[in-house]
Design an enzyme around this catalytic site. Structure first.
Site, mmCIF file in Angstrom:
data_model
loop_
_atom_site.group_PDB
_atom_site.id
_atom_site.type_symbol
_atom_site.label_atom_id
_atom_site.label_comp_id
_atom_site.label_asym_id
_atom_site.label_seq_id
_atom_site.Cartn_x
_atom_site.Cartn_y
_atom_site.Cartn_z
ATOM 1 N N THR A 96 45.159 -9.578 -15.393
ATOM 2 C CA THR A 96 46.174 -9.536 -14.339
ATOM 3 C C THR A 96 45.978 -8.283 -13.495
ATOM 4 O O THR A 96 45.750 -7.205 -14.036
ATOM 5 C CB THR A 96 47.597 -9.511 -14.928
ATOM 6 O OG1 THR A 96 47.718 -8.379 -15.788
ATOM 7 C CG2 THR A 96 47.922 -10.786 -15.669
ATOM 8 N N ASN B 151 47.538 -5.513 -11.853
ATOM 9 C CA ASN B 151 48.849 -4.856 -11.841
ATOM 10 C C ASN B 151 49.065 -4.204 -10.488
ATOM 11 O O ASN B 151 48.139 -3.661 -9.887
ATOM 12 C CB ASN B 151 48.918 -3.810 -12.950
ATOM 13 C CG ASN B 151 48.988 -4.444 -14.333
ATOM 14 O OD1 ASN B 151 48.160 -5.292 -14.674
ATOM 15 N ND2 ASN B 151 49.962 -4.051 -15.114
ATOM 16 N N GLU C 112 52.637 -7.809 -12.351
ATOM 17 C CA GLU C 112 51.221 -8.149 -12.456
ATOM 18 C C GLU C 112 50.963 -9.561 -11.967
ATOM 19 O O GLU C 112 51.806 -10.437 -12.105
ATOM 20 C CB GLU C 112 50.730 -7.958 -13.890
ATOM 21 C CG GLU C 112 51.714 -8.398 -14.939
ATOM 22 C CD GLU C 112 51.235 -8.086 -16.358
ATOM 23 O OE1 GLU C 112 50.128 -8.522 -16.707
ATOM 24 O OE2 GLU C 112 51.972 -7.420 -17.095
#
Ligand code: ADP
Ligand code: RBF
Ligand code: MG
Length: 215
Positions: free
Chosen positions: A43, A45, A149
């Site tokens: 992910t 962020n 995220e």
């Protein structure tokens, strides 16, 4: 929470309603490094403060609104200005989390290679992709600070810490939950991806891919 089988396959009304669409233009910062290693779901962020003011200004909703959302995102090579903003924000971000005060090394001592997206291919950068976004405390991990995220539905050639990321949030999927196992969390995230893809395929949602904001 165990894996859930009773989830709707499409969420949200036929067209985005208040407070959506929410647009934001920010940079990719470092997180705990768990997305890829624990979950197999990397992910990007972003500083939570890049999202919250947008939410609050548009709707008056409190910044404490957490949950899983869907929309579109585009990644591009960062510039010098984004770079310094990113470094400043990372210092704050890591400090808040009891991390190594200032340097761009995450709390586990992992060295973050800030390439600012310089190595992104033409398919990675400059293209608008569907995304799912998680905002909150990650109850499964019991984080002590909020994170935001974005998982982008595209296979990137490599990490792009420090890159510019633009995104639009178009709808809400579900609240953050705790789970009995990491497998149950992964299963629900995979369902989120499918729900997002189906929800975004609707005309009033997919048109945001071509929005002037992304050009
Ligand atoms: P961190 O906790 O530092 O965010 P992650 O394991 O979640 O670590 O992975 C992060 C990095 O992986 C992101 O910052 C991004 O540069 C890269 N990445 C690669 N593929 C994707 C993707 N499909 N969606 C989002 N980020 C991705
Ligand atoms: N973490 C949770 O603790 N509970 C959740 O319900 C949850 N849902 C998520 C949904 C999506 C679509 C994504 C991308 C992440 C979610 N996470 C959730 C965050 C997850 O724990 C996090 O990505 C990893 O810990 C890596 O930072
Ligand atoms: Mg991450």
């Amino acid at each position: 929470m165990t894996s859930r089988t009773d989830r709707p396959s499409i969420v949200g009304p036929e067209s985005p309603q208040q407070p959506y669409p929410l647009f934001s233009d920010t940079v990719v910062v470092a997180g705990f490094g768990r997305g890829s290693s624990d979950l197999g779901i990397p992910t990007a962020n972003i500083p939570p403060d890049s999202y919250e003011p947008v939410l609050k200004a548009t709707t008056g909703y409190e910044a404490s609104d957490t949950g899983i959302y869907y929309g579109y995102a585009r990644v591009d090579v960062g510039n010098a200005k984004a770079l310094s903003a990113c470094e400043e924000r990372n210092k704050e971000y890591l400090k808040d989390r009891g991390g190594s005060n200032g340097s761009i090394v995450n709390p586990q001592g992992r060295d973050i290679d800030f390439t600012f997206g310089a190595s992104l291919s033409d398919k990675d950068a400059g293209v608008v992709y569907p995304m799912v976004m998680s905002v909150g405390w990650n109850p499964f991990y019991g984080n002590s600070s909020r994170s935001a995220e974005i998982y982008i539905m595209h296979k990137f050639g490599g990490p792009f810490y420090g890159a510019r990321i633009r995104y639009v949030v178009l709808g809400y999927i579900r609240p953050e939950l705790d789970y009995v196992s990491v497998e149950a969390l992964i299963a629900d995230i995979n369902t989120d991806v499918q729900v997002a893809e189906r929800s975004l395929a609707r005309k009033e949602y997919s048109k945001y891919k071509d929005d002037a904001f992304f050009r």
